[in-house]
Design a protein around this motif. Sequence first.
Motif, PDB file in Angstrom:
ATOM      1  N   ALA A 149      72.370  86.235 -44.425  1.00  0.00           N
ATOM      2  CA  ALA A 149      72.544  87.867 -44.160  1.00  0.00           C
ATOM      3  C   ALA A 149      73.818  88.158 -43.463  1.00  0.00           C
ATOM      4  N   ASP A 150      74.719  87.075 -42.701  1.00  0.00           N
ATOM      5  CA  ASP A 150      75.500  87.477 -42.039  1.00  0.00           C
ATOM      6  C   ASP A 150      76.728  87.629 -43.103  1.00  0.00           C
ATOM      7  N   LEU A 151      76.817  86.863 -44.207  1.00  0.00           N
ATOM      8  CA  LEU A 151      77.761  86.958 -45.433  1.00  0.00           C
ATOM      9  C   LEU A 151      77.734  88.306 -45.730  1.00  0.00           C
ATOM     10  N   ASP A 152      76.527  88.850 -45.991  1.00  0.00           N
ATOM     11  CA  ASP A 152      76.524  90.233 -46.604  1.00  0.00           C
ATOM     12  C   ASP A 152      77.272  91.272 -45.659  1.00  0.00           C
ATOM     13  N   ALA A 153      76.664  90.943 -44.497  1.00  0.00           N
ATOM     14  CA  ALA A 153      77.161  92.211 -43.228  1.00  0.00           C
ATOM     15  C   ALA A 153      78.803  91.827 -43.213  1.00  0.00           C
ATOM     16  N   SER A 181      86.374  95.978 -43.088  1.00  0.00           N
ATOM     17  CA  SER A 181      87.572  96.541 -43.879  1.00  0.00           C
ATOM     18  C   SER A 181      88.645  95.676 -43.754  1.00  0.00           C
ATOM     19  N   GLY A 182      89.514  95.679 -44.923  1.00  0.00           N
ATOM     20  CA  GLY A 182      90.664  94.919 -45.056  1.00  0.00           C
ATOM     21  C   GLY A 182      90.524  93.360 -45.254  1.00  0.00           C
ATOM     22  N   ILE A 183      89.326  93.064 -45.960  1.00  0.00           N
ATOM     23  CA  ILE A 183      89.024  91.763 -46.455  1.00  0.00           C
ATOM     24  C   ILE A 183      89.081  91.842 -48.051  1.00  0.00           C
ATOM     25  N   GLU A 184      89.625  90.713 -48.624  1.00  0.00           N
ATOM     26  CA  GLU A 184      89.554  90.721 -49.787  1.00  0.00           C
ATOM     27  C   GLU A 184      88.569  89.772 -50.699  1.00  0.00           C
ATOM     28  N   ARG A 185      88.131  88.635 -49.942  1.00  0.00           N
ATOM     29  CA  ARG A 185      87.188  87.838 -50.419  1.00  0.00           C
ATOM     30  C   ARG A 185      86.628  87.073 -49.472  1.00  0.00           C
ATOM     31  N   VAL A 186      85.248  86.885 -49.239  1.00  0.00           N
ATOM     32  CA  VAL A 186      84.452  86.084 -48.389  1.00  0.00           C
ATOM     33  C   VAL A 186      83.616  85.028 -49.129  1.00  0.00           C
ATOM     34  N   ASN A 222      96.149  91.756 -48.845  1.00  0.00           N
ATOM     35  CA  ASN A 222      97.597  92.237 -48.741  1.00  0.00           C
ATOM     36  C   ASN A 222      97.856  93.247 -47.920  1.00  0.00           C
ATOM     37  N   GLY A 223      98.732  93.245 -46.862  1.00  0.00           N
ATOM     38  CA  GLY A 223      99.203  94.471 -46.108  1.00  0.00           C
ATOM     39  C   GLY A 223      98.231  94.827 -45.081  1.00  0.00           C
ATOM     40  N   ALA A 224      96.943  94.235 -45.135  1.00  0.00           N
ATOM     41  CA  ALA A 224      95.836  94.457 -44.009  1.00  0.00           C
ATOM     42  C   ALA A 224      96.270  93.491 -42.853  1.00  0.00           C
ATOM     43  N   SER A 225      95.990  93.950 -41.590  1.00  0.00           N
ATOM     44  CA  SER A 225      96.372  92.949 -40.218  1.00  0.00           C
ATOM     45  C   SER A 225      95.251  92.052 -40.200  1.00  0.00           C
ATOM     46  N   ILE A 226      95.892  90.651 -40.057  1.00  0.00           N
ATOM     47  CA  ILE A 226      94.882  89.412 -39.826  1.00  0.00           C
ATOM     48  C   ILE A 226      94.298  89.896 -38.677  1.00  0.00           C
ATOM     49  N   ASP A 227      95.108  89.903 -37.512  1.00  0.00           N
ATOM     50  CA  ASP A 227      94.602  90.246 -36.295  1.00  0.00           C
ATOM     51  C   ASP A 227      93.338  91.169 -36.207  1.00  0.00           C
ATOM     52  N   VAL A 244      91.421  92.144 -38.668  1.00  0.00           N
ATOM     53  CA  VAL A 244      90.305  91.572 -39.563  1.00  0.00           C
ATOM     54  C   VAL A 244      89.598  90.638 -38.381  1.00  0.00           C
ATOM     55  N   LYS A 245      90.328  89.960 -37.687  1.00  0.00           N
ATOM     56  CA  LYS A 245      89.929  88.769 -36.895  1.00  0.00           C
ATOM     57  C   LYS A 245      88.820  89.433 -35.626  1.00  0.00           C
ATOM     58  N   GLN A 246      89.619  90.679 -35.004  1.00  0.00           N
ATOM     59  CA  GLN A 246      88.756  91.287 -34.014  1.00  0.00           C
ATOM     60  C   GLN A 246      87.539  91.871 -34.667  1.00  0.00           C
ATOM     61  N   GLN A 247      87.471  92.499 -35.991  1.00  0.00           N
ATOM     62  CA  GLN A 247      86.257  92.950 -36.255  1.00  0.00           C
ATOM     63  C   GLN A 247      85.256  92.109 -36.623  1.00  0.00           C
ATOM     64  N   LEU A 248      85.892  90.697 -37.166  1.00  0.00           N
ATOM     65  CA  LEU A 248      84.834  89.622 -37.336  1.00  0.00           C
ATOM     66  C   LEU A 248      84.104  89.180 -35.948  1.00  0.00           C
ATOM     67  N   ILE A 249      84.938  89.070 -35.046  1.00  0.00           N
ATOM     68  CA  ILE A 249      84.411  88.624 -33.882  1.00  0.00           C
ATOM     69  C   ILE A 249      83.362  89.697 -33.295  1.00  0.00           C
ATOM     70  N   LEU A 250      83.610  90.967 -33.214  1.00  0.00           N
ATOM     71  CA  LEU A 250      82.677  91.860 -32.760  1.00  0.00           C
ATOM     72  C   LEU A 250      81.606  91.904 -33.235  1.00  0.00           C
ATOM     73  N   LEU A 251      81.709  91.774 -34.759  1.00  0.00           N
ATOM     74  CA  LEU A 251      80.314  91.937 -35.632  1.00  0.00           C
ATOM     75  C   LEU A 251      79.416  90.606 -35.547  1.00  0.00           C
ATOM     76  N   LEU A 252      79.938  89.562 -35.433  1.00  0.00           N
ATOM     77  CA  LEU A 252      79.270  88.406 -35.034  1.00  0.00           C
ATOM     78  C   LEU A 252      78.839  88.303 -33.696  1.00  0.00           C
ATOM     79  N   ARG A 253      79.441  88.732 -32.823  1.00  0.00           N
ATOM     80  CA  ARG A 253      79.177  88.796 -31.289  1.00  0.00           C
ATOM     81  C   ARG A 253      77.829  89.515 -31.367  1.00  0.00           C
ATOM     82  N   GLU A 254      77.846  90.531 -32.169  1.00  0.00           N
ATOM     83  CA  GLU A 254      76.604  91.521 -32.106  1.00  0.00           C
ATOM     84  C   GLU A 254      75.438  90.921 -32.918  1.00  0.00           C
ATOM     85  N   ARG A 255      75.972  90.167 -34.180  1.00  0.00           N
ATOM     86  CA  ARG A 255      74.713  89.897 -34.887  1.00  0.00           C
ATOM     87  C   ARG A 255      74.127  88.517 -34.142  1.00  0.00           C
TER      88      ARG A 255
END
Lengths: 400, 235
Positions: free
Chosen positions: A81-85, A91-96, A226-231, A233-244
């Motif tokens: 479920a984390d993968l789907d989330a 936003s800004g990710i190409e592949r997971v 390409n063109g999306a900010s790595i940082d 995306v990183k911040q979004q990931l951290i926030l999402l995973l903390r919540e989940r």
Amino acid sequence: MLWNTLLLALRAIRRNLMRSFLTVLGIVIGVAAVITMVTLGNGATRSVSDQISGMGSNLLMVLPGQRFGPGAEAAPAFKSADLDAVRTQISGIERVAPVANKTATAVFQASNWSTVITGSNSDYFPAGNWVLAAGRSFSETEERAGKAVCVIGDTVREKLFGRQNPVGSEIRIKQFACEVIGLLKPKGQSAMGQDQDDIVVMPLRTVQRRLTGSQDITRLIVSVKNGASIDAVKQQLILLLRERRNIGENQDDDFRVMDTRQIAETLTSTTRILTMLLGAVAAVSLLVGGIGIMNIMLVSVTERTREIGIRLAIGALEREVLLQFLIEAVVLSSLGGLIGIAIATAASIALAGAMNVPYMFDAGINLLSFLFSAAIGVIFGYFPARRAAGLNPIDALRHE
Amino acid sequence: MTGTTPLIRLTGITKTYGRGQATFQALKGIDLAIETGDFVAIMGPSGSGKSTAMNVLGCLDTPTSGRYEFKGVRVEALSRNQRALLRRRYLGFVFQGFNLLARTTALENVELPLIYRGERAGTRHAAARAALEQVGLKGWEHHTPAELSGGQQQRVAIARAIVTRPAVLLADEPTGNLDTRTSEEIMNLIGTFNREQGITVLMVTHEPDMAAYARRIVRFLDGRVDSDRRSVEAA
């Protein structure tokens, strides 16, 4: 005066061939050891960072837990479920690509081979810089249904199939048969010395159902558009995973999001420490070589003091005697330094080839060890002579 | 004697070793004049100061006080470098212990003072070979001291001393390490250079037989000149 003094210095070197040889040898060994060690260490560091930069600069690795190795706290794995989330909410990710691993034995006819079975999806190949040598990747249907299909690495192909074409054949893993649909191009050893081609990749769901028996995902590989900010995306990931993962405001993350730069830093810092250690050990040999030179020079000081007395008595000026000794010391130590550099270059190229790391010429360490050896030669060859040349000729002659 | 300035004149030369309580006065005021072309033997018991006087005369050591004139030049006022240049230009040394450079051929040993004089290689080789021939060592040019007898080593040393055609040859116990027959050969050689090339010879010895080759014998006793006379036999 310079020309004649040069002649005298060369004659003195030839006259004391053994002493000259030992002096040169001490420097050769020290210089060669230091340069070879540091050059190989640099090559290893480079090889590690090359492989990591080969992963691409837009990758993020998401791992449960804060630390590797012993003492790491048991943090829960990610779930499907984390993968789907992640896929839908960031936003800004190409592949997971998810990764779930299980060691198992693969069997084909009479051959069997124990390998690591990786459960993932078709994004795993582009994200990990894998290229298909033959066949195809998973289809969406196969991934969703958890079909028994697999893509194998070159080592597995070699162990199970030999020269046969594996695509289309069925291999058996545990109790189920699995169709080989693709073959990966070989990648060789990883930075840490593992065989990267010893791999079997299946759809995540197949591995979870038939091998691990759980919904666990041991890590996520995220590639940023390409063109999306790595940082960002990183911040979004951290926030999402903390919540989940229900992490409270004041609690630390129980997972890590690393970008390739951080991974590279972790790994290259290890090899850099090794390089420093090797260099330090080699520096000791340079020092020992220097002490050997000092020993040789001090032992010969009695004979040389008398020689200086003779030279002064028959009309040499103090500065001529000193210049002669300085030239002797400089010639011997630079000869030793140059031979040392030559040997180190040959040894580094040969060993770099054998160790499969790039040969990297390091002008700094070459210059540094050369100057150090020259300094040793000059200090121990010249300063005892300076004392002797300052004596009254008669005292130098009578030196016992 | 002649009214001109002597080659060497020592006036009130003293030499004191050590400092404070433990001083030792080796020379207690030497007055000595030496004419060009003379052959002077300096004799005396051990500790009489004869070797110290020789070292001062050879500019290998400096006097504590007094006046040393060489060709009218005040030597005690010269710098280290100027004294080295004086040795290079005017003096040749022969020592009791030969003092040749080890593991160095006879030819290269004899060449050495010419190298410091800045002579060209061609001139240098020719002069060194000629000097070795004069001391009877033709054919031994490429032998090292270890391959030569004591007498031969002293001959090389003499060749090295005279190859620059010095004004003065200073010999400190030149026969001290040699047997009687070899000593006579060496003394004859030194005598020949004195007579035929007019090289002034100053020689320290304690053997009366060797002193007999000299024309003038100066005896030292307790840091002073005890007697100074013309030799009857050799004159």
